[in-house]
Design a protein around this motif. Structure first.
Motif, PDB file in Angstrom:
ATOM      1  N   LYS A  13       7.295  11.961  -6.602  1.00 18.04           N
ATOM      2  CA  LYS A  13       6.955  11.639  -5.224  1.00 18.04           C
ATOM      3  C   LYS A  13       8.043  12.176  -4.295  1.00 18.04           C
ATOM      4  N   VAL A  52       6.728  18.102   8.705  1.00 24.05           N
ATOM      5  CA  VAL A  52       5.483  17.392   8.398  1.00 24.05           C
ATOM      6  C   VAL A  52       4.280  18.310   8.552  1.00 24.05           C
ATOM      7  N   GLN A  55       2.743  20.917   5.724  1.00 26.89           N
ATOM      8  CA  GLN A  55       2.162  20.411   4.483  1.00 26.89           C
ATOM      9  C   GLN A  55       0.891  21.123   4.049  1.00 26.89           C
ATOM     10  N   LYS A  61       4.081  19.067  -0.115  1.00 25.81           N
ATOM     11  CA  LYS A  61       3.433  17.813   0.260  1.00 25.81           C
ATOM     12  C   LYS A  61       4.443  16.669   0.300  1.00 25.81           C
ATOM     13  N   ILE A  62       4.387  15.900   1.372  1.00 27.64           N
ATOM     14  CA  ILE A  62       5.231  14.719   1.526  1.00 27.64           C
ATOM     15  C   ILE A  62       4.380  13.491   1.214  1.00 27.64           C
ATOM     16  N   ASP A  63       4.918  12.595   0.395  1.00 24.18           N
ATOM     17  CA  ASP A  63       4.164  11.408   0.001  1.00 24.18           C
ATOM     18  C   ASP A  63       4.472  10.194   0.875  1.00 24.18           C
ATOM     19  N   LEU A  64       5.645  10.187   1.521  1.00 21.65           N
ATOM     20  CA  LEU A  64       6.013   9.065   2.379  1.00 21.65           C
ATOM     21  C   LEU A  64       7.094   9.500   3.363  1.00 21.65           C
ATOM     22  N   ILE A  88      -3.117  13.708  10.038  1.00 23.31           N
ATOM     23  CA  ILE A  88      -2.246  13.748   8.865  1.00 23.31           C
ATOM     24  C   ILE A  88      -2.072  12.311   8.390  1.00 23.31           C
ATOM     25  N   THR A  90      -0.274  11.069   5.825  1.00 21.79           N
ATOM     26  CA  THR A  90       0.936  10.731   5.082  1.00 21.79           C
ATOM     27  C   THR A  90       1.434   9.341   5.488  1.00 21.79           C
ATOM     28  N   SER A 136      -1.215   3.940  -1.295  1.00 20.98           N
ATOM     29  CA  SER A 136      -1.645   5.308  -1.017  1.00 20.98           C
ATOM     30  C   SER A 136      -2.296   5.936  -2.242  1.00 20.98           C
ATOM     31  N   HIS A 140      -6.136   7.137  -2.548  1.00 17.20           N
ATOM     32  CA  HIS A 140      -6.421   8.524  -2.903  1.00 17.20           C
ATOM     33  C   HIS A 140      -7.385   8.593  -4.072  1.00 17.20           C
TER      34      HIS A 140
END
Length: 245
Positions: A13, A52, A55, A61-64, A88, A90, A136, A140
């Motif tokens: 992550k 951001v 992505q 990709k940023i998860d948080l 977005i 995220t 999340s 998903h």
């Protein structure tokens, strides 16, 4: 600590810390890396916004996002608002010394998933990150389950089985043809230029003639249309490209 590092939620992550205070930024970075997360850090809102919005490359990709509010140039509230305005999704955890109820309500209303008041314990921060990531992940998976079959009229695409049918009869598509159909079924009525299709299907590094798109569209039409010369599914938008439906 070893069990934490092996935590399934933590593995792979990527977290983005947005914090202008160097000592806090470094402390958060160290604590989250120790938990097994990949961590990036930004010190301004402008820098974070650029990161951001990059992505589109799934490798980035940023998860948080762990977001401070009091940032130079672009503050955290406005950054959060812009992220959500551009659809977005995220997850965002706000960490801020602004502790009034109105501040917390505003942060959540502009799209944050949680709000943590400074000063806070690192264990609480880590617990909140885990909780947000679990939610999340669950959301998903639910979204994926609900979109495994894409359909339009009498055509269906089964993503888990990598196959397409028309009137329940299987259509034999080559890999690129399948990817084009998947993109079309995910975005019915959208008009795609040839260059956009090349980027989506062949990749941004593809070097070749855009006519390859026309060739693949022709092949797909021959397989799915009742009359390829008078298509009902994949329509040509003159001067631009193609649309499905």
């Amino acid at each position: 600590m070893t069990s934490r590092v092996s935590d399934k939620i933590s593995k792979a992550k990527r977290l983005l810390i947005v914090e202008d205070d160097k000592s806090i930024r470094e402390t958060l970075n160290e604590a989250l890396v120790a938990e097994g997360y990949q961590v990036e850090a930004c010190k301004t809102g402008d820098e974070a916004e650029a990161r951001v919005f990059s992505q589109f490359d799934t490798r980035k990709k940023i998860d948080l996002i762990v977001l401070d509010l009091m940032l130079p140039n672009l503050n955290g509230i406005e950054l959060c608002r812009r992220v959500r305005k551009n659809n977005i999704k995220t997850p965002i955890l706000i960490v801020s010394a602004k502790d009034s109820e109105s501040d917390r309500v505003l942060g959540l209303e502009v799209g944050a998933d949680d709000y943590l008041i400074k000063p806070f314990g690192l264990n609480e921060l880590i617990a909140r990150c885990r909780a947000i990531l679990r939610r999340s992940e669950t959301n998903h998976e639910k979204a994926q389950d609900s979109s495994q079959v894409l359909s339009y009229k009498n055509i269906s695409l089964y993503r888990q089985e990598y196959r397409v049918t028309k009137n329940s009869k299987e259509i034999n598509l080559a890999p690129k043809e399948y990817k084009i159909m998947e993109l079309f079924l995910q975005n019915p009525k959208r008009v795609w230029s040839r260059d956009q299709l090349l980027e989506q299907i062949w990749g941004i590094d593809y070097v070749g003639d855009s006519k390859t798109v026309d060739v693949h569209i022709r092949w797909i039409r021959e397989k799915i249309e009742d009359d390829a010369s008078d298509p009902d599914y994949i329509r040509t938008v003159r001067g631009f490209g193609y649309k499905f439906g």
